[in-house]
Design a protein around this motif. Structure first.
Motif, short mmCIF file in Angstrom:
data_model
loop_
_atom_site.label_atom_id
_atom_site.label_comp_id
_atom_site.label_asym_id
_atom_site.label_seq_id
_atom_site.Cartn_x
_atom_site.Cartn_y
_atom_site.Cartn_z
N CYS A 3 29.63 7.04 -30.68
CA CYS A 3 28.22 6.72 -30.43
C CYS A 3 27.61 7.85 -29.60
CB CYS A 3 28.13 5.39 -29.69
SG CYS A 3 26.44 4.96 -29.22
N ARG B 159 29.57 12.88 -36.15
CA ARG B 159 28.48 12.54 -35.23
C ARG B 159 28.73 13.27 -33.92
NH1 ARG B 159 25.65 7.43 -35.09
NH2 ARG B 159 25.88 7.64 -32.85
N LYS C 296 21.07 10.81 -26.15
CA LYS C 296 21.15 9.41 -26.57
C LYS C 296 19.89 8.65 -26.22
CE LYS C 296 23.71 7.42 -28.26
NZ LYS C 296 23.80 7.31 -29.74
N HIS D 103 25.72 0.00 -36.44
CA HIS D 103 24.60 -0.52 -35.65
C HIS D 103 24.06 -1.82 -36.23
CE1 HIS D 103 24.81 3.53 -33.93
NE2 HIS D 103 24.40 2.92 -32.84
N GLU E 20 30.52 4.56 -36.47
CA GLU E 20 30.87 4.96 -35.10
C GLU E 20 32.36 4.77 -34.85
OE1 GLU E 20 26.82 4.61 -32.49
OE2 GLU E 20 28.30 3.02 -32.25
N ASP F 187 27.89 1.17 -26.80
CA ASP F 187 28.28 0.49 -28.06
C ASP F 187 29.80 0.29 -28.18
OD1 ASP F 187 25.64 0.24 -28.67
OD2 ASP F 187 25.59 1.82 -30.19
N GLN G 13 31.29 -2.15 -31.01
CA GLN G 13 31.19 -1.88 -32.45
C GLN G 13 31.97 -0.64 -32.90
OE1 GLN G 13 26.93 -1.53 -32.42
NE2 GLN G 13 26.93 0.67 -32.76
MN MN Z 1 25.55 3.66 -31.02
#
Ligand code: MN
Ligand code: PEP
Length: 347
Positions: A103, A127, A132, A273, A299, A310, A313
């Motif tokens: 993330c 990523r 952020k 997400h 992610e 995050d 997740q």
């Molecule tokens: Mn995220």
């Protein structure tokens, strides 16, 4: 555009509407029905002035636009699927493309470990998020410039390609030498000034759908990029905000199918997400592929439980290879279906 006049409109009213339509450089065609008279306006709604002003005439009931508010993004304009290539990896060429990464960049060690795990799993688009967007100013804000320095080092060491979110024009410049693709996040999906600046950089762009954007608004945002000179746009569905907290966001698979039908641009899905929970990422990923997505952005973190953002997740990057192995039959089927049945405009 179609203009519906109110019942009992007189010949004079119809003439006033026709005159205004002509003055706006459209040709009026009058259709008299039993109750309503309708004026169909022939002309290019995108290049001519809007006929919205006609709503001000007292005899006008409704003004119905016919053309979409996007053109370059539409499949009518460009029938074949567009392919966007990022660092030698093609998106939208009929295969399924996987982007993955944490993330947020949290430190050199965390990022290097993530890249090591992901490249070992065959991922070539990573990523890399030094900037952020966070809802609270008290939450971890990203490594910022230090993160960009780490990106440069890791790129020199590994040669991987990076997708990085830009939250403002200054990030576009800061990431110019190291990001291979810019991401416009859901929160900036309708920040038109930013879209113009990003387009001018002439790099591939991953455009997330806003959390409350209609498909038309999403495609019109893509049009901002295209009309301002960015030819390499990839759309990304990431879920809509809803009343239900069973999932973090409601993954709109209908929108994926509509975007594939209405637009030639590649469409990715971000199940992470949408899910908000590790256990839901896999089923949403499968569903996205079934709906026609050209790939996924997921992610992953080397220590997800202790992630700065995050944490619930993110998948364990060390086990991402297993995740992809489990997903492989779905990816193969999705790619096979794409070869068999290319999308056609929704009707
Ligand atoms: Mn995220
Ligand atoms: C992200 O991808 O890092 C992100 C913040 O996602 P979204 O803009 O979809 O919320």
């Amino acid at each position: 555009m179609i203009i519906v006049l109110k019942p009992q409109s007189t010949d004079q009213d119809v003439q006033a509407v026709s005159d205004m339509v002509t003055s706006l450089r459209y040709q009026p065609r009058i259709i008299r029905g039993v109750e309503h008279t309708v004026v169909a306006c022939v002309g290019d709604e995108l290049n001519n002035r809007s006929l919205e002003a006609l709503r001000n005439l007292p005899s006008v009931d409704t003004v119905i636009p016919i053309q979409h508010r996007y053109k370059l993004a539409s499949r009518e304009y460009h029938h074949a699927d567009s392919v966007v290539t990022v660092g030698g990896v093609s998106i939208g060429n009929g295969s399924i493309t996987i982007l993955a990464g944490p993330c947020a960049m949290e430190g050199a060690g965390q990022f290097r470990n993530a890249v090591k795990d992901l490249t070992a799993a065959g991922v070539r688009l990573i990523r890399a998020m030094p900037y952020k967007p966070r809802t609270s100013p008290y939450d971890f804000q990203g490594l910022r410039e230090e993160g960009v320095r780490i990106m440069r080092e890791v790129k020199a060491e590994t040669g991987v390609s990076f997708v990085s979110e830009v939250m403002g024009p200054s990030h576009v410049e800061q990431l110019a030498d190291v990001a291979d693709m810019y991401q416009i996040g859901a929160r900036n999906a309708q920040n038109y000034d930013l879209l113009e600046v990003v387009a001018a950089a002439r790099k591939p762009v991953l455009l997330k759908r806003g959390m409350a954007s209609t498909v038309e608004e999403w495609l019109a945002a893509a049009e901002y990029l295209l009309v301002n000179g960015c030819s390499q746009v990839v759309l990304c569905e990431r879920g809509l905000r809803s009343f239900d907290h069973a999932v973090r966001n409601v993954l709109d698979l209908g929108a994926v199918a509509v975007a594939k039908a209405e637009s030639h641009l590649p469409v990715l899905v971000d199940p992470s997400h949408a899910a908000g929970k590790r256990s839901l990422v896999f089923p949403l990923a499968c569903a996205a592929l079934a709906a026609g997505a050209d790939g996924l952005i997921i992610e992953t973190h080397p220590d997800p439980v202790n992630a700065f953002s995050d944490a619930a997740q993110q998948l364990d990057s060390a086990r991402f290879r297993d995740f992809l192995a489990e997903l492989a039959p779905w990816m193969e089927l999705a790619a096979k279906k794409k070869r068999m049945r290319p999308p056609s405009p929704a009707g």
